[in-house]
Design a protein around this motif. Sequence first.
Motif, PDB file in Angstrom:
ATOM      1  N   ALA A  18       0.638  -0.883  -0.111  1.00  0.00           N
ATOM      2  CA  ALA A  18      -0.142  -0.164   0.133  1.00  0.00           C
ATOM      3  C   ALA A  18       1.290   1.146   0.209  1.00  0.00           C
ATOM      4  O   ALA A  18       0.949   2.036  -1.101  1.00  0.00           O
ATOM      5  N   GLY A  70       2.289   1.342  -3.531  1.00  0.00           N
ATOM      6  CA  GLY A  70       2.129   1.974  -3.993  1.00  0.00           C
ATOM      7  C   GLY A  70       1.012   3.618  -4.483  1.00  0.00           C
ATOM      8  O   GLY A  70       1.160   4.115  -4.771  1.00  0.00           O
ATOM      9  N   SER A  71       0.641   4.065  -3.171  1.00  0.00           N
ATOM     10  CA  SER A  71       0.513   5.283  -2.820  1.00  0.00           C
ATOM     11  C   SER A  71       1.529   5.790  -3.703  1.00  0.00           C
ATOM     12  O   SER A  71       1.200   6.960  -3.953  1.00  0.00           O
ATOM     13  N   THR A 123       1.549   6.169  -7.084  1.00  0.00           N
ATOM     14  CA  THR A 123       0.280   6.971  -7.432  1.00  0.00           C
ATOM     15  C   THR A 123       0.428   8.396  -7.384  1.00  0.00           C
ATOM     16  O   THR A 123       0.482   8.837  -8.642  1.00  0.00           O
ATOM     17  N   LEU A 175      -2.159   0.794 -11.285  1.00  0.00           N
ATOM     18  CA  LEU A 175      -1.938   1.939 -11.033  1.00  0.00           C
ATOM     19  C   LEU A 175      -1.633   2.723 -12.181  1.00  0.00           C
ATOM     20  O   LEU A 175      -2.588   4.158 -11.359  1.00  0.00           O
ATOM     21  N   ILE A 229      -3.541  11.869  -2.103  1.00  0.00           N
ATOM     22  CA  ILE A 229      -2.798  10.444  -1.099  1.00  0.00           C
ATOM     23  C   ILE A 229      -4.229  10.365  -0.592  1.00  0.00           C
ATOM     24  O   ILE A 229      -3.527   9.155  -0.088  1.00  0.00           O
ATOM     25  N   LEU A 289     -10.166   5.292  -6.443  1.00  0.00           N
ATOM     26  CA  LEU A 289      -9.561   4.029  -6.428  1.00  0.00           C
ATOM     27  C   LEU A 289     -10.480   3.033  -6.214  1.00  0.00           C
ATOM     28  O   LEU A 289     -10.706   1.812  -6.906  1.00  0.00           O
ATOM     29  N   THR A 328      -3.276  -1.194  -5.100  1.00  0.00           N
ATOM     30  CA  THR A 328      -3.679  -0.937  -3.370  1.00  0.00           C
ATOM     31  C   THR A 328      -2.875   0.418  -3.202  1.00  0.00           C
ATOM     32  O   THR A 328      -1.752   0.783  -3.660  1.00  0.00           O
ATOM     33  N   ALA A 329      -3.650   0.618  -2.055  1.00  0.00           N
ATOM     34  CA  ALA A 329      -3.490   2.047  -1.544  1.00  0.00           C
ATOM     35  C   ALA A 329      -3.333   2.313  -0.642  1.00  0.00           C
ATOM     36  O   ALA A 329      -4.287   1.559   0.476  1.00  0.00           O
TER      37      ALA A 329
END
Lengths: 277, 292
Positions: free
Chosen positions: B72, B75-76, B79, B144, B213, B219, B240-241
């Motif tokens: 996560a 991913g965040s 992103t 993504l 964020i 999402l 995932t984030a």
Amino acid sequence: MVSPTPSADAQPVTPQTGAAAAVDVVLRCEQVSVSYGEKAAVHSVDLAVEAGRVTSFIGPSGCGKSTLLRTFNRMNEFIPGVRIDGRVLYRGQDLYARDVDPVQVRRCIGMVFQKPNPFPKSIYNNIAWGPLINGMVPRAGRRGYLDDLVERCLRGAALWDEVKDRLDENGLALSGGQQQRLCIARALAMEPEIILMDEPCSALDPRSTQRIEDLIDELRGRYTIIIVTHNMQQAARVSDKTAFFYVGELVEFGDTDQLFRRPREKRTEDYITGRFG
Amino acid sequence: MTTLAAADSHLRGRHTKGRLFSWLLGAMTCFGIVMLLLLLVQVLRQGASWLRPEFLTRVASRVPEKAGVLPALVGSIYTIVITALFAVPVGVAAAIYLEEFAPRNRLTRIIEVNIANLAGVPAIIYGLLGLALFVRLLHLQRSLVSGALTLGILVLPVIIIASREAIRAVPSSLRQAALAVGATRWQTVWHHVLPAALPGVLTSVILALSRAIGEAAPLIVIGASAYVPFCPRKLTDSFTALPIQIFTWAGLPDPKFQNVAAAGIIVLLALLLTMNAAAVIIRQRAGSKLKW
Ligand SMILES: Nc1ncnc2c1ncn2[C@@H]1O[C@H](COP(=O)(O)OP(=O)(O)OP(=O)(O)O)[C@@H](O)[C@H]1O
Ligand SMILES: [Mg+2]
């Protein structure tokens, strides 16, 4: 560029007979009118500015002096809704002709503003930037060329001695009067033929004003200067020619001496003697 | 003659009013701060002891003690980087165009009003747009890049509006100075207006990215997965984030996952703080050279 004729200064020119052949007109307005939207600011002005001379524009606040001045280097263009009629001829070419590039106009006709507005850059770059972006600096020996240019312009603006040891300092770190001279130096760097000055001393103290006036005196002959001023003494001191405007009209235009001593128009007389305005 | 010493009753009344209002304003400020502190304390109490180094390096798990935040977090970060790469140039360019070049006519005004309206559209709507546009139409899958582009569109109006504000705040005397020495519009903008507006533009960018964020809704709509046991490697990988991960943990029946969620929140807050600190530093660097 055609160099100004020095002979015109030598003998007093009488307004009526005036050696018309010797007069070198660099800028001519023909029936110039300017309006902002519906509101007319300048009406049908005819005016001929002589090369190498200092011409001052006087008149009460809001009479269109700045507006007319800005038509001379097309700085009016950025005001929405502005409309310009008539012709402004620079050495015979209409500044507002279709094929004229305003950027090119501003290269030949420089401007100094009422409030000193140096770039937030070093003193050196304040002067070098104009020639650099205009591609006036030769590729080879660029540094030396620029060093020369900066020194020449700062000397020309009577600022060199005060700043020669701190050319890397921010232009905004100077005093108001020094900033204004820096702005003049910046204008000189473009080697313009005409320099427009819109109340260049209105934000300055008497000493700085004195220095700018001395500077204008030194630039006389090499540059054509058009200066807007609210200070009648200043107009009388620095200018060869004076134009008096009143609510958008050119009321009287003539030799400064004559206009201040023996105004032909009643309105001019009332204004210069302080009866209104 | 009026005496200066003894204030008349009217003036006393005015002073009282003034004091009353300053108290009131102070109380409101305190209320806001206390709420924030409570939230922080609550999250720290629940999550701090769960925030061990392994938490940062492990992937999600069914066992609360083994759960980690790595996919996560990565991913965040990915992103937000992609979002920034997309939204910042486009947003700032649009702001420059609207502020410096666009003709002042009806069309421009309509566009301006609409951008302002877009800034107020709920995030979930942007999720639907992203689903239709990126996932379905452009076949970018639930990946993504789909998520990042969706977030990019989400923050675009904010970047445009705030950047325009910053550009407009640059004094026009600076533009005139540049134009008067024969600069073109573009040279004026590039050499003078943009550097002067940079601190404000950066602030707007960071604010916008901070919003991005923390978004979970769009999402989730485009289908970011709740359970991803690996870090994304390609733009088209599923991902995932942090907000999604936190949301998932918070919804699990095992009460220990509440603590895991709190630990996730702390990580998200730390990431946000880092971004804001970076912005402050950059802004000061850029700002110290400029003043008028
Ligand atoms: N940007 C503008 N938009 C609309 N009207 C303007 C604008 N600038 C000037 N005007 C109007 O045009 C007229 C002439 O203005 P201008 O600034 O040329 O006067 P001025 O003679 O320079 O005055 P001052 O001595 O106070 O500087 C004024 O009536 C003014 O209200
Ligand atoms: Mg004026």
